[in-house]
Design a protein around this motif. Sequence first.
Motif, mmCIF file in Angstrom:
data_model
loop_
_atom_site.group_PDB
_atom_site.id
_atom_site.type_symbol
_atom_site.label_atom_id
_atom_site.label_comp_id
_atom_site.label_asym_id
_atom_site.label_seq_id
_atom_site.Cartn_x
_atom_site.Cartn_y
_atom_site.Cartn_z
ATOM 1 N N PRO A 18 33.539 26.535 -36.771
ATOM 2 C CA PRO A 18 34.287 25.845 -37.831
ATOM 3 C C PRO A 18 35.774 25.750 -37.523
ATOM 4 N N ARG A 19 36.337 24.617 -37.898
ATOM 5 C CA ARG A 19 37.787 24.411 -37.787
ATOM 6 C C ARG A 19 38.255 23.808 -39.111
ATOM 7 N N GLY A 20 38.917 24.615 -39.885
ATOM 8 C CA GLY A 20 39.263 24.159 -41.218
ATOM 9 C C GLY A 20 38.048 24.216 -42.127
ATOM 10 N N ARG A 21 38.060 23.414 -43.162
ATOM 11 C CA ARG A 21 36.989 23.469 -44.160
ATOM 12 C C ARG A 21 35.773 22.636 -43.779
ATOM 13 N N THR A 22 35.992 21.536 -43.080
ATOM 14 C CA THR A 22 34.869 20.634 -42.829
ATOM 15 C C THR A 22 34.638 20.339 -41.357
ATOM 16 N N ALA A 23 35.654 20.454 -40.506
ATOM 17 C CA ALA A 23 35.516 20.069 -39.102
ATOM 18 C C ALA A 23 34.839 21.165 -38.292
ATOM 19 N N MET A 24 34.216 20.747 -37.191
ATOM 20 C CA MET A 24 33.617 21.679 -36.236
ATOM 21 C C MET A 24 34.273 21.467 -34.878
ATOM 22 N N LEU A 25 34.618 22.568 -34.224
ATOM 23 C CA LEU A 25 35.292 22.516 -32.929
ATOM 24 C C LEU A 25 34.283 22.819 -31.821
ATOM 25 N N PRO A 26 34.032 21.862 -30.905
ATOM 26 C CA PRO A 26 33.058 22.114 -29.832
ATOM 27 C C PRO A 26 33.608 23.105 -28.805
ATOM 28 N N ILE A 27 32.808 24.099 -28.477
ATOM 29 C CA ILE A 27 33.179 25.095 -27.465
ATOM 30 C C ILE A 27 32.360 24.875 -26.201
ATOM 31 N N LEU A 28 31.047 24.797 -26.338
ATOM 32 C CA LEU A 28 30.146 24.415 -25.243
ATOM 33 C C LEU A 28 29.568 23.048 -25.571
ATOM 34 N N GLU A 29 29.431 22.200 -24.540
ATOM 35 C CA GLU A 29 28.936 20.854 -24.774
ATOM 36 C C GLU A 29 27.845 20.496 -23.771
ATOM 37 N N ILE A 62 26.215 35.383 -30.765
ATOM 38 C CA ILE A 62 27.343 34.684 -31.371
ATOM 39 C C ILE A 62 27.381 35.048 -32.852
ATOM 40 N N ASP A 63 28.404 35.808 -33.250
ATOM 41 C CA ASP A 63 28.480 36.265 -34.639
ATOM 42 C C ASP A 63 29.653 35.646 -35.394
ATOM 43 N N ILE A 64 30.092 34.460 -34.956
ATOM 44 C CA ILE A 64 31.175 33.756 -35.633
ATOM 45 C C ILE A 64 30.615 33.088 -36.883
ATOM 46 N N PRO A 65 31.148 33.395 -38.065
ATOM 47 C CA PRO A 65 30.632 32.781 -39.299
ATOM 48 C C PRO A 65 30.686 31.261 -39.227
ATOM 49 N N GLY A 66 29.592 30.613 -39.525
ATOM 50 C CA GLY A 66 29.539 29.158 -39.543
ATOM 51 C C GLY A 66 29.317 28.511 -38.195
ATOM 52 N N ALA A 67 29.197 29.314 -37.117
ATOM 53 C CA ALA A 67 28.981 28.740 -35.785
ATOM 54 C C ALA A 67 27.654 27.991 -35.750
ATOM 55 N N ARG A 68 27.625 26.895 -34.996
ATOM 56 C CA ARG A 68 26.423 26.077 -34.902
ATOM 57 C C ARG A 68 25.986 25.968 -33.435
ATOM 58 N N VAL A 69 24.773 26.417 -33.158
ATOM 59 C CA VAL A 69 24.197 26.342 -31.819
ATOM 60 C C VAL A 69 23.101 25.294 -31.836
ATOM 61 N N THR A 70 23.181 24.334 -30.914
ATOM 62 C CA THR A 70 22.152 23.301 -30.799
ATOM 63 C C THR A 70 21.679 23.225 -29.359
ATOM 64 N N GLY A 71 20.616 22.464 -29.138
ATOM 65 C CA GLY A 71 20.015 22.402 -27.820
ATOM 66 C C GLY A 71 18.829 23.347 -27.741
ATOM 67 N N SER A 72 18.430 23.663 -26.528
ATOM 68 C CA SER A 72 17.241 24.478 -26.329
ATOM 69 C C SER A 72 17.501 25.572 -25.305
ATOM 70 N N ALA A 284 40.532 22.683 -28.641
ATOM 71 C CA ALA A 284 41.117 21.763 -29.625
ATOM 72 C C ALA A 284 41.830 20.582 -28.981
ATOM 73 N N SER A 285 42.067 20.636 -27.671
ATOM 74 C CA SER A 285 42.837 19.562 -27.033
ATOM 75 C C SER A 285 42.112 18.943 -25.836
ATOM 76 N N ARG A 286 40.795 19.035 -25.810
ATOM 77 C CA ARG A 286 40.058 18.410 -24.714
ATOM 78 C C ARG A 286 40.161 16.895 -24.804
ATOM 79 N N PRO A 287 40.357 16.226 -23.669
ATOM 80 C CA PRO A 287 40.442 14.762 -23.688
ATOM 81 C C PRO A 287 39.080 14.154 -24.009
ATOM 82 N N PRO A 288 39.052 12.897 -24.465
ATOM 83 C CA PRO A 288 37.782 12.269 -24.831
ATOM 84 C C PRO A 288 36.873 11.988 -23.641
ATOM 85 N N GLY A 289 37.457 11.820 -22.460
ATOM 86 C CA GLY A 289 36.659 11.540 -21.275
ATOM 87 C C GLY A 289 36.314 12.794 -20.511
ATOM 88 N N CYS A 290 36.414 12.731 -19.205
ATOM 89 C CA CYS A 290 36.148 13.896 -18.365
ATOM 90 C C CYS A 290 37.207 14.960 -18.648
#
Length: 337
Positions: A18-29, A62-72, A284-290
Amino acid sequence: MTGVEPILSVEGLSLAVPRGRTAMLPILENVSFSVGQGEILGIVGESGSGKSLTALTIMGLIDIPGARVTGSVRFRGRELVGLSQRAFRPLRGREIAMIFQDPMTAFTPVYTIGWQIDEQIRAHSRVSRAEARARTVRLLGDMGVPDPERAAGRYPHQLSGGLRQRAMIAMALSCNPSLLIADEPTTALDVTVQAQILELLRSLRRDYGSSVLLITHDMGVVAQTCDSTLVLYAGNLAERGPTEALFARPGHPYTAALLDSIPPLHGVRPSRLPSIGGAPPSPASRPPGCPFAPRCVHDHPACHDSRPPVVREGRQDVACVLPGEGRSLPLRLREAV
C-alpha cells in the motif's frame, strides 16, 4: 531437466504494497523462473533489486499489512500463493528451508544454538529431546563445526561469523528439506570461510539431494556454484538462463555491465574496473519503460514505451526491446534498428 517437473515453479510473481490510502506500489513485477530437482539457481542483482523479497514471498513471509501477492508459486505442484499461514507452517523448515542473510539476527540471542536446532527438529519430527540433540550435534559436525557438542551449548554471540553461518545451515538442513533458499550466505565472511560455505552448498546436492536457490550480489560466487542464473533489476526480470551461457554471452545490457564490473579471470587486469553509472530507481520512481533504460548505454526510444517483453536469445530469456545484434551495433546505427 527435460520432461521432469521442476521442484519450484514461479510464474508472473508480483508483490505490491500500500501507498497512501488507495494506491499500491509495485515492488516485484512479473518475475518467472523455475528450479529443477538437484539444481542450484543463482539470483543476482544490485541491492534493492528484489532478490530477498522474492525469497520471502516464496516462503510466505511477507508480513506487510495490505501487501498483495499475485502470480503463481508452485512447490512440487502445490500452489503456495494464497496459502494460509497455518497451512504454510508445516512446509517451512521441513520442505523449504532458508538460510537468512544475517545469522546473528536470525538466531534468537537468548537460547543456545543447540536448543534452537533441537526445537525445529522436534517441531517437524516425533523424536525425543535426546534424539533431537544427537541429530543436532551430528549436523553441526557434518557442517564442519569443531567440537559440535560444545558448540551446541553456546549462544549465537559466542560463535564466530563463519561458525554461526555453519550453524544456520545445519538448522536449515535439520529436517532434510527438498529446497534450500540461501540469502547472501557468504556476506561479511573472509575469503577462506566463503570458499568453505560455498563448498558446503555444493555438497548439499551431492549428499542430501537438495535443490538450492542462492541469492547473492557476487557474480564470482554464481560462476563457481550455480547451474543457472536469474538476473533481477528493480524488481523485474532482466535475464535468466544457464550460467555458462549467460556468462559467455550475456543477453541483457545489465547482465553485461555486472560482468564487466568484476576483475577478469584471465588476461591483463585493468587498472580500473568499469562501473554502472547512476543508481537503481526506487519502487516509487521506476520509469514506465525498461527500468534499466536511464543507466543503459544502449538506450533506445522504444525502451521508454512499456516494459520490454521477455524474448528467447540462444539459451537465455532476455527482457530487452533490442535484439542481441542491435545491442552490438555502433551508437550511430541504433536509431535505425
